[in-house]
Design a protein around this motif. Structure first.
Motif, PDB file in Angstrom:
ATOM      1  N   GLU A 389      -6.758   6.607 -14.622  1.00 25.28           N
ATOM      2  CA  GLU A 389      -6.508   7.191 -13.268  1.00 25.28           C
ATOM      3  C   GLU A 389      -6.507   5.756 -12.274  1.00 25.28           C
ATOM      4  OE1 GLU A 389      -7.924   9.834  -9.776  1.00 25.28           O
ATOM      5  OE2 GLU A 389      -8.783  10.101 -11.576  1.00 25.28           O
ATOM      6  N   HIS A 390      -7.390   4.761 -12.868  1.00 30.59           N
ATOM      7  CA  HIS A 390      -7.638   3.733 -11.902  1.00 30.59           C
ATOM      8  C   HIS A 390      -7.093   2.228 -12.723  1.00 30.59           C
ATOM      9  CE1 HIS A 390      -9.911   5.900  -9.169  1.00 30.59           C
ATOM     10  NE2 HIS A 390     -10.443   6.486 -10.216  1.00 30.59           N
ATOM     11  N   LYS A 391      -6.233   2.091 -13.652  1.00 28.77           N
ATOM     12  CA  LYS A 391      -5.886   1.057 -14.312  1.00 28.77           C
ATOM     13  C   LYS A 391      -5.065   0.107 -13.306  1.00 28.77           C
ATOM     14  CE  LYS A 391      -4.248   1.080 -18.509  1.00 28.77           C
ATOM     15  NZ  LYS A 391      -3.285   1.473 -19.773  1.00 28.77           N
ATOM     16  N   LEU A 392      -5.160  -1.238 -13.378  1.00 28.38           N
ATOM     17  CA  LEU A 392      -4.782  -1.989 -12.659  1.00 28.38           C
ATOM     18  C   LEU A 392      -3.382  -2.400 -12.860  1.00 28.38           C
ATOM     19  CD1 LEU A 392      -7.510  -5.055 -12.165  1.00 28.38           C
ATOM     20  CD2 LEU A 392      -6.108  -3.774 -10.421  1.00 28.38           C
ATOM     21  N   SER A 393      -2.352  -2.548 -11.840  1.00 27.61           N
ATOM     22  CA  SER A 393      -1.136  -2.668 -11.916  1.00 27.61           C
ATOM     23  C   SER A 393      -0.811  -4.245 -11.961  1.00 27.61           C
ATOM     24  CB  SER A 393      -0.124  -2.126 -10.941  1.00 27.61           C
ATOM     25  OG  SER A 393      -0.229  -0.638 -11.056  1.00 27.61           O
ATOM     26  N   LEU A 394      -1.040  -4.937 -12.982  1.00 29.62           N
ATOM     27  CA  LEU A 394      -1.112  -6.173 -13.262  1.00 29.62           C
ATOM     28  C   LEU A 394      -0.014  -7.002 -12.647  1.00 29.62           C
ATOM     29  CD1 LEU A 394      -2.395  -6.426 -16.854  1.00 29.62           C
ATOM     30  CD2 LEU A 394      -3.652  -6.430 -14.893  1.00 29.62           C
ATOM     31  N   GLY A 395      -0.109  -7.955 -11.917  1.00 23.36           N
ATOM     32  CA  GLY A 395       0.764  -8.725 -11.133  1.00 23.36           C
ATOM     33  C   GLY A 395       1.187  -8.257  -9.709  1.00 23.36           C
ATOM     34  N   GLU A 396       0.819  -7.229  -9.388  1.00 20.96           N
ATOM     35  CA  GLU A 396       0.987  -6.700  -8.184  1.00 20.96           C
ATOM     36  C   GLU A 396      -0.201  -7.202  -7.178  1.00 20.96           C
ATOM     37  OE1 GLU A 396       1.721  -2.655  -8.003  1.00 20.96           O
ATOM     38  OE2 GLU A 396       3.298  -2.690  -9.528  1.00 20.96           O
ATOM     39  N   ALA A 397       0.211  -6.994  -5.921  1.00 17.93           N
ATOM     40  CA  ALA A 397      -1.190  -7.453  -4.872  1.00 17.93           C
ATOM     41  C   ALA A 397      -1.939  -6.492  -4.479  1.00 17.93           C
ATOM     42  CB  ALA A 397      -0.194  -7.879  -3.513  1.00 17.93           C
ATOM     43  N   ILE A 398      -3.107  -6.622  -4.506  1.00 12.54           N
ATOM     44  CA  ILE A 398      -4.101  -5.558  -4.399  1.00 12.54           C
ATOM     45  C   ILE A 398      -4.462  -5.420  -2.993  1.00 12.54           C
ATOM     46  CG2 ILE A 398      -6.324  -4.800  -5.060  1.00 12.54           C
ATOM     47  CD1 ILE A 398      -5.914  -6.509  -7.749  1.00 12.54           C
ATOM     48  N   GLU A 399      -4.198  -4.068  -2.507  1.00 14.23           N
ATOM     49  CA  GLU A 399      -4.750  -3.972  -1.029  1.00 14.23           C
ATOM     50  C   GLU A 399      -6.147  -3.735  -0.977  1.00 14.23           C
ATOM     51  OE1 GLU A 399      -2.566  -0.707   0.802  1.00 14.23           O
ATOM     52  OE2 GLU A 399      -0.618  -1.469   0.221  1.00 14.23           O
ATOM     53  N   ARG A 400      -6.841  -4.653   0.012  1.00  8.67           N
ATOM     54  CA  ARG A 400      -8.322  -4.588  -0.135  1.00  8.67           C
ATOM     55  C   ARG A 400      -8.752  -5.410   1.126  1.00  8.67           C
ATOM     56  NH1 ARG A 400     -10.877  -9.373  -1.833  1.00  8.67           N
ATOM     57  NH2 ARG A 400      -9.621 -10.972  -2.351  1.00  8.67           N
ATOM     58  N   GLU A 401      -9.901  -5.146   1.434  1.00  9.43           N
ATOM     59  CA  GLU A 401     -10.664  -6.075   2.598  1.00  9.43           C
ATOM     60  C   GLU A 401     -11.413  -6.974   1.688  1.00  9.43           C
ATOM     61  OE1 GLU A 401     -10.607  -5.843   5.821  1.00  9.43           O
ATOM     62  OE2 GLU A 401      -9.307  -4.074   5.539  1.00  9.43           O
ATOM     63  N   PRO A 402     -11.396  -8.231   2.271  1.00 10.78           N
ATOM     64  CA  PRO A 402     -12.300  -9.450   1.727  1.00 10.78           C
ATOM     65  C   PRO A 402     -13.593  -9.108   1.239  1.00 10.78           C
ATOM     66  CG  PRO A 402     -10.748 -10.306   3.481  1.00 10.78           C
ATOM     67  CD  PRO A 402     -10.769  -8.752   3.825  1.00 10.78           C
ATOM     68  N   LEU A 403     -14.111  -9.551   0.344  1.00 12.18           N
ATOM     69  CA  LEU A 403     -15.618  -9.205   0.063  1.00 12.18           C
ATOM     70  C   LEU A 403     -16.564  -9.900   0.978  1.00 12.18           C
ATOM     71  CD1 LEU A 403     -15.830  -9.983  -3.684  1.00 12.18           C
ATOM     72  CD2 LEU A 403     -16.153  -7.780  -2.546  1.00 12.18           C
ATOM     73  N   TYR A 404     -16.193 -11.031   1.524  1.00 16.85           N
ATOM     74  CA  TYR A 404     -17.089 -11.817   2.463  1.00 16.85           C
ATOM     75  C   TYR A 404     -16.494 -11.646   3.882  1.00 16.85           C
ATOM     76  CZ  TYR A 404     -19.207 -13.830  -1.806  1.00 16.85           C
ATOM     77  OH  TYR A 404     -19.867 -14.043  -2.922  1.00 16.85           O
TER      78      TYR A 404
END
Length: 407
Positions: A389-404
């Motif tokens: 269900e949570h496999k990464l779509s390799l090569g695509e941009a990941i929507e996320r907030e920065p860690l830091y």
């Protein structure tokens, strides 16, 4: 696991061996016939924060190594939410193909090949994460082939290990932190680690003293600053935390600053623990050589796997320093049970494999201890349905907030 199909998309298969295995005197030269790799981005049940990082996901790379007799070894590494796609690419595109036909029982030979192949790209970080996942799978096969649990193959110093309760909890209010530790204590834990690095000078002190009151004089308290401070600020802050009688403070400074940790240790008298951010035995040796640490905390899936972890543990043993494995509880119990200078194992609530949904059942920890079983290998089985269900779509941009977060 091989029949579950969740790793079949990126399999490297040997139709004919590309590398000749070296005979070790055994009647059969076992050969790697297939290496399969996949990456996943697992959402946490709730975001957690330390003094420097806010984490919303855990990333996981899983490697399966199949040999010509049908045996399968499983290895993995995790990240705080960045890098799994890069690790996957390194393994699938470069490392896995060169190992087909090799004998997985020759763990040292394979490790050295991987280390030298990756060294020009960097002796740590993405490279050692990739090496770790492969190396762990090789040791799983090695233990299964020997018919032994991993801890016994590695040395079998004991059959049970202490597990301490840990969590990323700096964001919690005092009331919620106290409730968290009370619940952990009710579950039988007697050793605890909490985060420090709150803005106010005396906030950490108040929180630490409150936890000390809960766990009593005989409870073990550890602190983790996650590289928050400078040497001067750390000196001031640590001195006012001494009344809470911590066993150690982990990473008060940037892990790159070996000299700063030595100064801090000498100036405050507080025992120092390091290792979460260190990636190989040479980085650990710098701390040991300079007298800059009291506890070594190698993370097995960050330092290059079990092969390198054992060498780091040997450094600690030679210097009289205990090993306190960082995270990776499911493997760390085997390592701590194997090694005489291992102190205890960390259960990071919310970040162990079961808590972030990678396995279908929790580890059986009772009264703050884990008893090793007799099953072959490391015994970890991933939940194929949950991972898919949570496999990464390799090569695509990941929507996320920065860690830091930078102010």
């Amino acid at each position: 696991m091989a029949g579950d199909g969740y790793l079949q998309e990126h399999a490297i298969v040997a139709h004919s061996p590309t590398t000749s295995a070296i005979a070790t005197g055994a009647k059969h030269i076992m050969k790697i016939s297939r290496i399969t790799c996949s990456a996943f981005r697992m959402p946490l049940k709730q975001a957690v924060s330390s003094s420097r990082v806010t984490m919303t996901h855990r990333e996981l790379v899983v490697v399966e190594v199949e040999v010509d007799n049908g045996e399968i070894g499983v290895g993995w590494c995790t990240t705080a939410g960045v890098g799994a796609a890069a690790v996957h690419a390194l393994i699938s595109g470069y490392l896995a193909p060169m190992l087909l036909g090799s004998d997985p029982r020759n763990t040292e030979q394979i490790w050295q090949r991987l280390w030298m192949e990756c060294h020009a790209a960097g002796p740590g970080g993405i490279t050692t994460l990739a090496i770790s996942a492969i190396d762990i799978a090789m040791w799983d096969i090695k233990a299964k082939n020997a018919g032994e649990p991993l801890y016994r193959l590695l040395g079998g110093a004991r059959t049970s290990v202490q597990v301490y309760a840990s969590a990323i909890n700096l964001h919690l209010s005092m009331e919620d932190l106290v409730e968290q530790v009370r619940a952990q204590s009710s579950d039988g834990y007697t050793a605890f680690k909490i985060k420090v690095g709150r803005p106010g000078l005396y906030e950490d002190r108040e929180r630490c003293l409150a936890i000390r009151k809960i766990i009593g004089d005989n409870g073990c308290l550890m602190l983790d600053a996650n590289q928050k401070w400078s040497v001067g600020e750390a000196t001031q802050r640590i001195r006012i935390l001494l009344d809470a009688a911590p066993l150690f403070i982990e990473e008060p400074l940037l892990s790159d600053d070996v000299g700063g940790h030595m100064k801090l240790r000498n100036a405050t008298g507080m025992p120092i623990a390091v290792g979460e951010q260190l990636c190989n035995r040479f980085e650990f040796w710098n701390y040991v050589h300079d007298g800059a640490t009291d506890y070594l905390q190698p993370d097995v899936w960050k330092v290059g796997g079990i092969t390198e972890f054992l060498k780091i543990a040997a450094l600690g043993a030679a210097a009289g320093l205990p090993i306190s494995p960082h995270g990776a509880m499911e493997l760390s119990v085997h390592l701590a049970a194997a090694l005489p200078n291992a102190l205890h194992v960390e259960n990071i609530f919310g970040l162990n494999l079961f808590d972030f949904g990678a396995t279908s059942g929790p580890m059986a920890i009772a009264n703050g201890r884990y008893v090793l079983g007799s099953g072959r290998g490391h015994g970890v089985t991933f939940s194929a349905a949950a991972l898919e269900e949570h496999k990464l779509s390799l090569g695509e941009a990941i929507e996320r907030e920065p860690l830091y977060a930078f102010s």
